[in-house]
Design a protein around this motif. Structure first.
Motif, mmCIF file in Angstrom:
data_model
loop_
_atom_site.group_PDB
_atom_site.id
_atom_site.type_symbol
_atom_site.label_atom_id
_atom_site.label_comp_id
_atom_site.label_asym_id
_atom_site.label_seq_id
_atom_site.Cartn_x
_atom_site.Cartn_y
_atom_site.Cartn_z
ATOM 1 N N GLY B 154 1.093 -1.163 0.220
ATOM 2 C CA GLY B 154 -0.205 -0.256 0.118
ATOM 3 C C GLY B 154 1.041 0.997 0.062
ATOM 4 O O GLY B 154 0.651 2.057 0.493
ATOM 5 N N THR B 155 2.114 0.737 -0.355
ATOM 6 C CA THR B 155 2.486 2.090 -0.344
ATOM 7 C C THR B 155 3.291 2.314 -2.116
ATOM 8 O O THR B 155 3.788 1.983 -2.751
ATOM 9 N N GLN B 174 2.155 5.583 2.355
ATOM 10 C CA GLN B 174 0.824 5.161 2.223
ATOM 11 C C GLN B 174 0.320 5.979 1.147
ATOM 12 O O GLN B 174 -0.204 7.241 2.098
ATOM 13 N N PRO B 177 -5.069 2.171 2.810
ATOM 14 C CA PRO B 177 -4.015 2.141 4.203
ATOM 15 C C PRO B 177 -4.302 0.385 4.864
ATOM 16 O O PRO B 177 -4.261 -0.220 3.727
ATOM 17 N N SER B 178 -3.198 0.752 5.319
ATOM 18 C CA SER B 178 -2.402 -0.409 5.521
ATOM 19 C C SER B 178 -3.075 -2.057 6.160
ATOM 20 O O SER B 178 -2.488 -3.332 5.707
#
Lengths: 195, 211
Positions: B154-155, B174, B177-178
């Motif tokens: 997600g980055t 990010q 969202p993780s």
């Protein structure tokens, strides 16, 4: 006893948990190139296992010599030369002594020089600070892991001929997807690492 | 010499990874963060260009029979230089690429271009061939990195941008969202799947443009 446990851990790691193909991405080119038929895959796997075992032993000794002379930075050059001449030597030896095996392996023998699993195992042995026996065991079992992977993959690929998939995926893409799913299956072995 | 054709060949029609399917090991192994992909791409481009130039320059004095051995010696020499350079000036990159820097020696792109192009062409043409093929390789690496990083963690821009973690490396910005990303894609499985899909997309696009 400790030595034996250690060697067993290296073996399990090299064959299953840290398989050269599926978790370290070493030796992908021959893996994709020579896996259309099971027979040739077996030949390639056996040849690679043999060369990896021998190369591990010889490069380990060469490295001792390089360290003694203070030439560690020549590692890469020295190793690739050793491997290339080793492969050439094996080729000549097989041609004289075992012509049947030689013809069976055919063009795959010289190709082993550029198999990154062979150079990879030589470099990893040094990086992991393995002693001589550990290096040889790692080389041979790494080769066995390659053999296992390529034979399984070839048997799946033989059946892929009858499968239906989008035309754009013909050739390498579908092979890569198959390999990806196999890598997913091999991830299941990663629990063995605790040992 | 046809610069425009060489440029298009390197980037699209003869792309080393997507069309010639060379150098797969490094393509799948190190494309887990943007920084790795960029570093590897630049390293390979530099080595490819230099070895192309040298091999093209010595092609008339090298006997045909030992040419492969000569290629490997030239390539191994440059790889050692780049390896030492990275260890001295960009140690973070050298550490995260690990064994794959010395393994550039057996990267089939470099040996393949030596055999297929620079052994038969002049120095200038070989130089540009190295640059363009290198750029084509780097672009594929970056595409793989961006896809795998975005969907897997997600980055964006890991190793180069974003907040710094305890170990001193940048975590990337990010974007997703993780809790959502599929971590599988940053594992080896993701390498196979993403590259398979990219090559399929390329084959589809090439067959479309032919019609």
């Amino acid at each position: 006893m400790e030595q034996i446990t250690n060697l067993l851990a290296i073996t399990l790691g090299a064959v299953l948990a840290n398989n050269f193909i599926f978790s370290q991405f070493l030796g992908i080119c021959p893996f994709l190139g020579v896996s259309k038929k099971v027979d040739t895959a077996v030949g390639m796997g056996v040849a690679v296992t043999f060369v990896m075992g021998l190369a591990s032993a010889i490069t380990w000794l060469v490295n001792v010599l390089l360290v003694k002379l203070g030439l560690e930075y020549m590692q890469t050059v020295a190793f690739i030369l050793v491997i290339a001449s080793l492969v050439q030597f094996i080729e000549m030896f097989l041609q004289k002594a075992m012509p049947t095996l030689y013809t069976a392996l055919g063009v795959y023998l010289p190709l082993i020089t550029t198999n990154c699993a062979v150079l990879g195992v030589a470099l990893l042995n040094i990086q992991n600070n393995y002693n001589f026996i550990e290096s040889v065991v790692y080389g041979i079992t790494g080769g066995l892991g390659f053999l296992l992977a390529i034979v399984l993959f070839a048997s799946i690929r033989e059946r892929l001929v009858f499968a239906e998939y989008p035309k754009a995926f013909e050739g390498f893409p579908i092979a890569l997807i198959t390999a990806g799913l196999m890598a997913l299956a091999f991830m299941g072995f990663s629990g063995l690492k605790i040992w | 010499m046809n610069l425009k054709k060489q440029f298009m060949d390197g980037l699209l029609y003869q792309n080393p990874v997507l069309v010639q399917v060379l150098g797969m090991c490094s393509t799948m192994a190190i494309t887990t963060s943007f920084f790795n992909g960029l570093g590897m791409g630049v390293a390979v481009t530099v080595i490819l260009t230099l070895s192309n130039v040298i091999i093209s320059a010595i092609r008339k004095i090298v006997p045909d029979k030992i040419r492969i051995a000569m290629f490997i010696v030239v390539i191994a020499g440059f790889v050692t230089m780049v390896d030492l350079f990275l260890q001295a000036f960009v140690p973070a990159l050298a550490e995260s690429l690990g064994v794959f820097i010395p393994l550039i020696v057996v990267n089939c792109i470099i040996l393949g271009r030596a055999e297929a192009f620079s052994y038969k062409n002049g120095v200038a043409a070989s130089f540009f061939d190295g640059v363009f093929q290198g750029i084509g390789y780097t672009l594929v690496l970056l595409a793989m990195c961006i896809i795998r990083e975005l969907l897997g963690a997600g980055t964006f821009g890991g190793g180069l941008l974003g907040p710094v973690n305890a170990a001193g490396t940048h975590m990337g910005i990010q974007i997703i969202p993780s809790q959502f990303p599929a971590g599988m894609l940053t594992l080896p499985v993701g390498g196979f799947l993403v590259l398979g899909c990219l090559i399929a997309a390329m084959q589809w696009a090439l067959s479309k443009s032919k019609k």
